[in-house]
Design an enzyme around this catalytic site. Structure first.
Site, PDB file in Angstrom:
ATOM      1  N   ASP A 222       0.773  -1.258   0.000  1.00 16.29           N
ATOM      2  CA  ASP A 222       0.000   0.000   0.000  1.00 16.29           C
ATOM      3  C   ASP A 222       0.804   1.308   0.000  1.00 16.29           C
ATOM      4  OD1 ASP A 222      -1.556  -2.130   0.792  1.00 16.29           O
ATOM      5  OD2 ASP A 222      -2.286  -1.212   2.614  1.00 16.29           O
TER       6      ASP A 222
ATOM      7  N   ARG B 134      -8.106  -0.947  11.341  1.00 14.32           N
ATOM      8  CA  ARG B 134      -6.786  -0.418  10.949  1.00 14.32           C
ATOM      9  C   ARG B 134      -6.839   0.641   9.848  1.00 14.32           C
ATOM     10  NH1 ARG B 134      -6.415  -5.908   9.723  1.00 14.32           N
ATOM     11  NH2 ARG B 134      -6.912  -6.409   7.560  1.00 14.32           N
TER      12      ARG B 134
ATOM     13  N   GLN C  88       4.141   0.562   2.166  1.00 14.61           N
ATOM     14  CA  GLN C  88       4.340  -0.679   2.898  1.00 14.61           C
ATOM     15  C   GLN C  88       5.504  -1.408   2.234  1.00 14.61           C
ATOM     16  OE1 GLN C  88       2.041  -2.336   5.633  1.00 14.61           O
ATOM     17  NE2 GLN C  88       2.520  -0.170   5.864  1.00 14.61           N
TER      18      GLN C  88
HETATM   19  C1  FRU Z   1      -3.974  -3.653   2.660  1.00 18.19           C
HETATM   20  C2  FRU Z   1      -3.416  -4.035   4.018  1.00 18.19           C
HETATM   21  C3  FRU Z   1      -3.796  -3.045   5.086  1.00 18.19           C
HETATM   22  C4  FRU Z   1      -2.696  -3.214   6.094  1.00 18.19           C
HETATM   23  C5  FRU Z   1      -1.498  -3.454   5.202  1.00 18.19           C
HETATM   24  C6  FRU Z   1      -0.451  -4.362   5.766  1.00 18.19           C
HETATM   25  O1  FRU Z   1      -3.246  -4.190   1.602  1.00 18.19           O
HETATM   26  O2  FRU Z   1      -3.835  -5.337   4.376  1.00 18.19           O
HETATM   27  O3  FRU Z   1      -5.081  -3.215   5.629  1.00 18.19           O
HETATM   28  O4  FRU Z   1      -2.538  -2.106   6.911  1.00 18.19           O
HETATM   29  O5  FRU Z   1      -2.004  -4.013   4.009  1.00 18.19           O
HETATM   30  O6  FRU Z   1       0.653  -4.430   4.897  1.00 18.19           O
END
Ligand code: FRU
Length: 470
Positions: free
Chosen positions: A41, A169, A57
């Site tokens: 993300d 989250r 991410q």
């Molecule tokens: C979406 C997700 C989010 C989480 C992140 C973890 O792709 O699952 O909900 O914060 O990726 O990498």
């Protein structure tokens, strides 16, 4: 930085150093890719002190996704990006199993980042849905956008409503009517996806304001929520999990899309539209830049895909990219996404493509822009990637017939009228914009040949080919 942080940072630097020398054939020029390993993300998107900031991410440790931390890119123009390192590491008891997704809020020369700290309890047998997982919201701030303060926990699982599982989250924060607001994605115990709104006077103390969801269940979990206005139209973007695939929608394992919000009272969340109908798109986030543009960036990837389509870049030690930054506009209740205008400055050497003839070329960075007349239409790239429109049924299909899709097969939906198409190819990243961004298909595509070809079938008013370069 604490001892654990230092250990993780040393490991990140070691892995990045190792991959710096590696040759990456067919590297994307304009799509953000990870320096090493895995990316998902987009996070913390903002314009701050004269630069665009894109966090993401990041798991340099494992090309197939492992412990998540935040990577950081900055750029002056949404086209050229510079890697700034990994500022948020999984180094506290509140985020030791992942610095999960979150957002940025900038004000008075300070950048504030809010994110979810993921913790997986391992002392007992847990189902990890209703129990066994910590999902705190953490806050850090920075005066230069590079060095960040100590982490502060601002919400814990105890602060979420009782009828929620431990899946809450991905905070997105903004200011409205003098108050700070935060939206979080969640999974309720009754199996319904929803969003929670919190509000605050000082960015530290947050109070539950309300919940927003659909009347009937629409998936069991909503990830990565975002609420924003364009042209006076409020839009709620979410990434729902658990929707059944249908003939013309929800064809990926998870979805991303939006509701037009008339009033924030729940009953108004009626029609959901997908942001993108391609194979590789999830978890988008938006922000407003210094020119007042609402810009969306998505993850050009898909988690937990059951079809197991692949990205051969794994053999080069990296996987996934972010989409091009797309400007969002709204006209007559229709939402459009289009690559930011800066991309056009990268065009060189226009060539005309004649309908029905094969246009041969070399190179992996290019755009095609074409205006359709009427009838059935087809665009074939290398006789492998096909975009087809059938006027009678209004069906539009993206199909791979060769090896270039690496397991990707077909995606289809309906489009009332086909007026124009813009196809952007940045190495293995292909984004197809229809009718100036009324509909988008994003996909990874791995051409099997250096001699490339394009063929437009049907009746076209015009078709132009441009090379893209830095
Ligand atoms: C979406 C997700 C989010 C989480 C992140 C973890 O792709 O699952 O909900 O914060 O990726 O990498």
């Amino acid at each position: 930085m604490n001892q654990l942080g230092k250990i993780i940072q040393a490991e990140v630097l070691r892995i990045e150093e190792e991959s710096r020398g590696k040759e990456i054939p067919c590297r994307p020029l304009f799509h953000i890719m990870p320096p090493a390993g895995w990316l998902n993300d987009p996070n913390g998107l903002c314009w701050f002190q004269g630069k665009y900031h894109v966090f993401f991410q990041y798991s340099p440790f494992d090309v197939n996704g492992g412990l998540k931390i935040w990577g950081h890119m900055t750029g002056e123009d949404l086209i050229n990006w510079e890697y700034q390192g990994a500022p948020l590491l999984a180094d506290t008891p509140y985020d030791c199993h992942g610095v999960y997704s979150g957002s940025a809020w900038t004000e008075d020369g300070i950048m504030h980042l809010f994110y979810t700290g993921n913790v997986k309890f391992e002392d007992k047998e847990y189902d990890y849905i209703n129990n066994g997982r910590g999902s705190c919201v953490l806050h850090v701030s920075s005066r230069d956008g590079i060095h960040f303060s100590e982490k502060k926990v601002v919400l814990t699982n105890q602060d979420y409503p009782e009828d929620y599982t431990c899946h809450v989250r991905d905070p997105k924060v903004w200011k409205e009517d003098g108050k700070y607001r935060m939206i979080l994605g969640g999974r309720r115990k009754d199996g319904k996806g929803a969003v929670l709104f919190y509000q605050s006077e000082d960015l530290e103390h947050w109070e539950l304001e309300k919940e927003l969801t659909t009347e009937k269940p629409f998936g069991y979990m909503w990830e990565c929520p975002d609420l924003f206005s364009v042209n006076g139209q409020k839009i709620l973007s979410v990434s729902p999990q658990g929707l059944e695939p249908q003939e013309y929608c929800y064809q990926n394992v998870y979805q991303s899309g939006y509701f037009l919000v008339e009033k924030e009272d729940g009953r108004e969340l009626q029609q959901f539209r997908e942001w993108d109908y391609g194979f590789d798109f999830y978890a988008p986030q938006t922000f407003e830049d210094n020119r007042g543009r609402r810009i969306l960036i998505g993850w050009m990837g898909m988690p937990d895909s059951t079809e197991e389509y692949q990205n051969p870049t794994v053999a080069q030690g990296w996987q996934h990219v972010l989409t091009l930054p797309r400007e969002i506009t709204v006209r007559e209740k229709k939402v459009y996404q289009y690559p930011v205008e800066e991309l056009k400055e990268q065009r060189k050497d226009r060539a005309e493509i004649k309908g029905g003839e094969v246009y041969s070329f070399e190179g992996n960075y290019f755009e095609v822009e074409a205006e359709a007349a009427r009838g059935d239409l087809k665009i074939c790239l290398d006789e492998d990637l096909h975009l087809e429109y059938e006027e009678n049924t209004r069906e539009i299909r993206l199909i791979f017939t060769g090896a270039g899709g690496c397991g990707r097969t077909i995606r289809k939906t309906r489009l009332e009228e086909f007026h124009s198409v813009r196809l952007t190819a940045d190495a293995s990243c292909v984004e197809i914009y229809l009718n100036q961004g009324e509909m988008v298909f994003s996909t990874r595509y791995y051409p099997q040949t250096e001699k490339r070809s394009l063929k437009l079938e049907g009746i076209w008013k015009s078709a132009d080919f441009y090379k893209l370069s830095r």
